[in-house]
Design an enzyme around this catalytic site. Structure first.
Site, PDB file in Angstrom:
ATOM      1  N   ASP A  99     -33.354 -28.732  21.888  1.00 14.81           N
ATOM      2  CA  ASP A  99     -34.635 -28.207  21.971  1.00 14.81           C
ATOM      3  C   ASP A  99     -35.775 -29.196  21.619  1.00 14.81           C
ATOM      4  O   ASP A  99     -35.756 -29.955  20.614  1.00 14.81           O
ATOM      5  CB  ASP A  99     -34.829 -27.045  21.105  1.00 14.81           C
ATOM      6  N   ASP A 196     -39.905 -27.064  24.963  1.00 11.43           N
ATOM      7  CA  ASP A 196     -40.752 -25.888  24.712  1.00 11.43           C
ATOM      8  C   ASP A 196     -41.932 -26.003  25.135  1.00 11.43           C
ATOM      9  O   ASP A 196     -42.625 -26.988  25.345  1.00 11.43           O
ATOM     10  CB  ASP A 196     -40.472 -26.234  23.061  1.00 11.43           C
ATOM     11  N   GLU A 275     -39.122 -24.151  29.260  1.00  7.33           N
ATOM     12  CA  GLU A 275     -39.666 -22.801  28.801  1.00  7.33           C
ATOM     13  C   GLU A 275     -40.855 -22.216  29.696  1.00  7.33           C
ATOM     14  O   GLU A 275     -42.198 -22.397  29.097  1.00  7.33           O
ATOM     15  CB  GLU A 275     -39.847 -22.858  27.160  1.00  7.33           C
ATOM     16  N   HIS A 335     -34.760 -16.321  21.076  1.00  2.00           N
ATOM     17  CA  HIS A 335     -35.258 -16.120  19.983  1.00  2.00           C
ATOM     18  C   HIS A 335     -36.666 -15.507  19.785  1.00  2.00           C
ATOM     19  O   HIS A 335     -36.923 -15.333  18.736  1.00  2.00           O
ATOM     20  CB  HIS A 335     -34.993 -17.389  19.069  1.00  2.00           C
ATOM     21  N   ASP A 336     -37.444 -15.279  20.798  1.00  2.00           N
ATOM     22  CA  ASP A 336     -38.750 -15.056  20.816  1.00  2.00           C
ATOM     23  C   ASP A 336     -39.004 -13.527  21.397  1.00  2.00           C
ATOM     24  O   ASP A 336     -40.014 -13.014  21.332  1.00  2.00           O
ATOM     25  CB  ASP A 336     -39.665 -15.796  21.735  1.00  2.00           C
TER      26      ASP A 336
HETATM   27  C1  GLC Z   1     -41.898 -21.745  22.004  1.00  2.00           C
HETATM   28  C2  GLC Z   1     -40.844 -21.304  20.936  1.00  2.00           C
HETATM   29  C3  GLC Z   1     -41.392 -20.408  20.049  1.00  2.00           C
HETATM   30  C4  GLC Z   1     -42.337 -21.309  19.220  1.00  2.00           C
HETATM   31  C5  GLC Z   1     -43.278 -21.922  20.147  1.00  2.00           C
HETATM   32  C6  GLC Z   1     -44.188 -22.937  19.504  1.00  2.00           C
HETATM   33  O1  GLC Z   1     -42.424 -20.817  22.506  1.00  2.00           O
HETATM   34  O2  GLC Z   1     -39.721 -20.419  21.992  1.00  2.00           O
HETATM   35  O3  GLC Z   1     -40.364 -19.921  19.159  1.00  2.00           O
HETATM   36  O4  GLC Z   1     -42.916 -20.685  18.126  1.00  2.00           O
HETATM   37  O5  GLC Z   1     -42.798 -22.316  21.361  1.00  2.00           O
HETATM   38  O6  GLC Z   1     -43.118 -23.980  19.223  1.00  2.00           O
END
Ligand code: GLC
Length: 572
Positions: A99, A196, A275, A335-336
């Site tokens: 990541d 990310d 993402e 995970h979100d």
């Molecule tokens: C992305 C991640 C998330 C994180 C955010 C800030 O959306 O998936 O878990 O809190 O970025 O890095």
């Protein structure tokens, strides 16, 4: 199929390192644990892993606040442990992507410590500094987007928590430093990156204020309270307007091209998945990201056949329009987001629906991403005690609900528990031993273990049960692997106005496969004897959740059981 790249044929599995496997028995997942579970993953039948951040971090955002990009968080092990993990994964033909958090660092990263120390240090311009907040921008995690740093008497910008200051990507030194960090892991042999929050990297250069008559806490509350479609639409608009000047700004495509060029320096088809759902990040199909997620598929309360068909039609036509044809990438959870079992269940047929949803991501065209625990049907665990929450955006919201919005603390605790991402990040349930076998009985795990591990939602029990969800995933993964059309075939929708079921073909020159997913309690009588590509051929059953034998059937008089997943090869 031979002309497809590994990341097109692979099934990815996301590991959330903190919650996956606790090798040193301290209540927190680690590399030792991940290494021990590689045989499990190999046996499951996945081909690649995406690891959520494993870097040193003060954990204000569970590792997404990185304080050292070229090391391993001590609680997860050492760099040597990482190397062993990578080697052991590769030995099993499992690829590994990491990541990469580009938008921001931790406020404890040495770059930021130096940057905030004065106005004229060598890294003074590595972050975004202003003498006074230039606008009313909000952080999407903790209110005001501008936070004062007394050391330099200025404000810095952060899209996420104030412990996650945004880097200034207009500074070429920032790019170089981050590309070097990316090369560090590529040199070690990692197979690529999940990028990310890419949309948040640049901001509107005019710093245009938003015009929403609420702040973040007020807006979150309005989202919760919206009932009618009109109210929901209004808060959706507000959300978009509040952040539109802080996301998707010019510069991103050039940046993605630069990063792609870094990856392309390496042999072995290293890959990038963003993402984001915007296909524009794939450039012409071969000069920016290899994949972006099909998040629109997830953005629904119910996964209905109509929703899925609409989604596929739109996505596949957009991807097909790219000069070098983009490749799809489907997922239903990470995970979100709320766990699939909870989010798309109806509390009556959750078990059946979980099987349909697994079949959906594994049979649609594109690279599937699974999230650890979904294969055993893990569910959300609402932690309604703010003291136990680890997701700081939720604790921040709890405090605001109580102190500013005067919400009753009990209700606030529940709301915070519901919006917190802790609910879908609880420790992996390995067995029916105490603490679900994640950690020994007397150890406090970093997040509470969901007690439903005692009711069969754990790996060990399911391994021993041929009818379990785990064995169902395994079987489906095998069928996918041994059916070229399920990997490479075109998607051809059938019976496109059917409300209760989704039927489609996956077709290559050599193989045609019929997939039927019955999303209803009804027994269906279907007839494909006149369907182009099927007529005149028999169907050879490859897989059925109704446990049909592997028989050959004519394409007429096909009875599909309630909630059945039916996969058959169209005979030669
Ligand atoms: C992305 C991640 C998330 C994180 C955010 C800030 O959306 O998936 O878990 O809190 O970025 O890095």
């Amino acid at each position: 199929m031979s002309d497809l790249k590994w990341w097109q044929t692979a099934v990815f599995y996301q590991i959330y390192p903190r919650s996956f496997a606790d090798g040193n028995k301290d209540g927190i997942g680690d590399f030792k644990g991940m290494i021990e579970k590689l045989d499990y993953l190999s046996d499951l039948g996945i081909d690649a892993l995406w690891l959520s951040p494993h870097f040193p971090s003060p954990n204000w955002d569970c590792g997404y606040d990185v304080s050292d990009y070229t090391n391993v968080a001590p609680e997860y092990g050492t760099l040597e442990d990482f190397k062993l993990f990578l080697q052991e994964a590769h030995n099993r033909n499992i690829r590994v992507i990491l990541d990469l958090v580009l938008n921001h660092t931790s406020d404890e990263h040495p770059w930021f410590l130096e940057s905030k120390s004065s106005r004229d240090n060598p890294k003074a311009d590595w972050y975004i500094w202003m003498d006074a907040p230039p606008n009313n921008w909000q952080s999407c995690f903790d209110g005001d987007a501008w936070t004062f740093a007394p050391e330099r008497g200025q404000y810095y910008y952060h899209y996420f928590m104030k412990q996650q200051p945004d880097l200034n990507w207009h500074n070429p030194d920032v790019k170089q430093a981050m590309w070097d960090a990316a090369r560090f892991w590529l040199d070690l042999g990692v197979d690529g990156y999940r990028l990310d929050a890419i949309a948040t990297i640049y901001e509107d250069p005019n710093l245009t204020p938003h015009t929403v008559p609420l702040d973040l806490a007020g807006l979150r509350r309005a989202v919760e309270l919206a009932q009618t479609p009109a109210e929901k639409k209004q808060v959706g608009k507000y959300w978009h307007n509040m952040f539109k000047n802080q996301v998707g700004q010019p510069g991103l495509h050039d940046l993605m091209k630069e990063l792609r060029a870094v990856l392309d320096e390496y042999e072995g088809d290293r890959m990038l998945v963003g993402e984001d759902d915007d296909i524009a990040y794939m450039g012409n199909g071969e000069d920016e990201l290899h994949l972006v997620f099909n998040f629109p598929l997830m953005r629904t309360e119910l996964l209905t056949p109509a929703h899925i068909r609409r989604n596929q039609k739109e996505r596949l036509s957009q991807l097909g329009a790219l000069p070098a044809r983009g490749w799809p990438c489907n997922t239903l959870g990470n995970h979100d987001s709320s766990r699939i079992h909870t989010r798309y269940g109806d509390r009556q047929h959750d078990a059946e629906l979980a099987r349909l949803h697994a079949a959906l991501v594994l049979t649609l065209k594109g690279t599937p991403f699974l999230y650890n625990g979904e294969e055993i049907g893990m569910t959300d665990l609402i932690i309604a005690d703010p003291a136990k929450l680890r997701d700081t955006m939720a604790t921040w919201y709890y405090d605001r609900l109580v102190s500013e919005l005067k919400v009753d603390p009990q209700e606030a605790a529940l709301r915070a528990g519901e919006m917190s991402r802790d609910k879908n990040r609880t420790p992996m349930q390995w067995s029916n031993h105490p603490n679900a076998g994640f950690s020994p009985a007397n150890v406090d795990t970093w997040l509470p273990v969901n007690s439903n591990y005692k009711t069969g939602i754990n790996v060990r029990d399911q391994q021993h049960n041929p009818a379990s969800l785990l064995n169902y995933y395994k079987h489906l993964l095998q069928v996918r692997k041994s059916s070229p059309a399920l990997i490479a075939g075109e998607y051809i929708p059938l019976d496109t106005s059917a409300k209760d079921y989704l039927a489609f073909l996956r077709k290559t020159d050599e193989q045609t496969i019929l997939v039927i997913l019955n999303f209803s309690e009804k027994r269906l009588e279907l007839n494909f004897s006149r369907t182009k590509d099927i007529k005149g051929h028999d169907l050879q059953i490859l897989f059925s959740s109704a446990e049909r034998l592997k028989t050959t059937k004519p394409p007429h008089g096909l009875t599909i059981n309630p909630f059945e997943v039916f996969i058959a090869e169209v005979g030669a």
